[in-house]
Scaffold this active site. Structure first.
Site, PDB file in Angstrom:
ATOM      1  CG  ASN A 214      -7.192  18.742  22.091  1.00 22.05           C
ATOM      2  OD1 ASN A 214      -7.922  18.068  22.810  1.00 22.05           O
ATOM      3  ND2 ASN A 214      -6.833  19.970  22.398  1.00 22.05           N
ATOM      4  CG  ASP A 310      -6.137  30.468  27.496  1.00 20.13           C
ATOM      5  OD1 ASP A 310      -5.639  30.720  26.376  1.00 20.13           O
ATOM      6  OD2 ASP A 310      -7.359  30.411  27.684  1.00 20.13           O
TER       7      ASP A 310
END
Length: 403
Positions: A214, A310
């Site tokens: 990212n 997560d």
């Protein structure tokens, strides 16, 4: 702003690093500080009074820039007393070896050394000199003397110097000096607390030379870590790849992948009172990273991906979870997606920022929309250091209610 209406007296002594002072003055004034400047005779060899006067908006004191105290008029004969009483903080930047020797031995042979003797304001020195001069026994003795008296010693840094040599003696970067000045006045609201902060991005290997990632410079996360430290916290910074250097005094854990970040967070989270997940963690990774570089044979390539763990949701779900703050970078429907993430992951707070169009990525400033169960607050676009400070103040307020 922390520096609003703070009266800072800058002393500029003889070092080539004096050319950086106008930028420091400009940045301090932007944060609301009142600035007055004293220029020594050595400093005047590197930068002109007119330049400093233009950026500071006030008269640069230079009537005593010779080696002896020679006031130019009866009216100005007690100027050092006036300046000494005016200052909330005296910062000598750059501080040459000669200047620090005068301070250590109590000389009053120019305006700057005289007012330092006459003032009870805290004194900080920002050394700047050749690496050999810095490590000379005389300089080190002077530094130790100043340190014992309570003088704040900010720096020096190491690296390539103007003379072409390499070593300790470089003046700190302007951003670091501003952080030190802010820290001087920063309320220590996080004293005796531990904050675990993630920053940067993650790299998910496709093969030995390629990865998925990212966009993130890590600037926001690192700014939060530095500001939390200034506010008195013990800070554990877990960072994916970033070009930034970890501030001294922070427990630093560099990681590469989302899996490594997850593992490190779980190992450290038991210490945390507050967890701030500012890292841009990859949501997916290749199911199987190739052992060797994939060769370009076909026009298309299919890459099978799987979800990463997560981290944010896992921390929030712990039986004794810390106060958990997430981040959301969005290109559209900012509030909708931020509130959904807040509720779905059972967070205490979320800070959302728009990205794209010169916002968010690789910028020195940013803006945030902060949401929690009982309210929200908009933090307008500002430098990321200031933004981090305001966000942390807000986090602390809500943490107090939560605890």
């Amino acid at each position: 702003m922390i520096l609003k209406n703070k009266r800072i007296l800058l002393g500029v002594s003889g070092s080539i690093a004096a050319y950086k002072v106008p930028e420091l003055v400009r940045r301090l004034r932007e944060q609301g500080a009142e600035i007055r400047i004293v220029l020594t005779s050595g400093g005047a060899q590197f930068i002109t009074p007119l330049t400093l006067q233009a950026v500071s908006g006030s008269q640069v004191e230079q009537q005593w820039i010779t080696d002896t105290v020679q006031p130019i008029s009866q009216e100005s004969s007690f100027g050092h007393i006036e300046l000494a009483r005016w200052a909330d903080l005296i910062v000598i930047v750059p501080a040459s070896a000669n200047c620090m020797a005068r301070l250590a031995h109590g000389f009053a042979s120019d305006l700057l050394s005289t007012l330092c003797l006459a003032s009870d304001a805290p004194l900080a020195v920002v050394p700047a000199m050749n690496q050999q001069m810095w490590k000379a026994p005389a300089t080190q003795d002077n530094i130790q003397c100043l340190d014992k008296r309570g003088t704040l010693i900010w720096g020096p840094d190491s690296g390539v110097q103007a003379c072409g040599e390499t070593g300790a003696g470089r003046m700190l970067e302007i951003s670091e000096i501003i952080e030190k000045i802010n820290a001087f006045w920063q309320e220590k609201i996080f004293s005796k607390m531990c904050l675990v902060i993630t920053a940067g991005t993650t790299h998910e290997a496709i093969d030995p030379v390629r990865f998925l990632s990212n966009r993130s410079s890590g600037k926001m996360g690192y700014a939060i870590a530095r500001s939390a430290q200034m506010m008195g916290a013990k800070v554990i910074l877990i960072s994916g790849p970033s070009a930034l250097s970890c501030p001294t005094g922070i427990d630093y854990y560099p990681v590469e992948s989302a899996a490594q970040m997850y593992q490190t967070v779980i190992e450290q989270i038991t210490q945390a009172d507050i967890f701030i997940a500012a890292a841009a963690v990859a949501d997916y990774r290749p199911v199987q990273a190739q052992v060797h570089k994939i060769k370009k044979h076909n026009d298309t390539m299919h890459l099978e991906l799987e979800r990463t763990q997560d981290i944010l949701a896992a921390v929030a779900a712990l039986p004794e979870a810390p106060f958990t703050v997430g981040f959301a970078a969005e290109t559209q429907d900012l509030e909708h997606y931020a509130l959904d993430k807040l509720q779905r992951k059972k967070l205490n707070m979320i800070a959302a920022n728009p990205v794209g169009k010169n916002l968010g990525f690789d910028q020195e400033d940013n803006c945030l929309s902060v949401y929690w169960k009982a309210g929200k607050k908009q933090l307008p676009r500002m430098h990321k250091t200031q933004l981090a400070q305001q966000l942390l103040q807000l986090i602390y307020t809500e943490y107090q209610k939560h605890s």
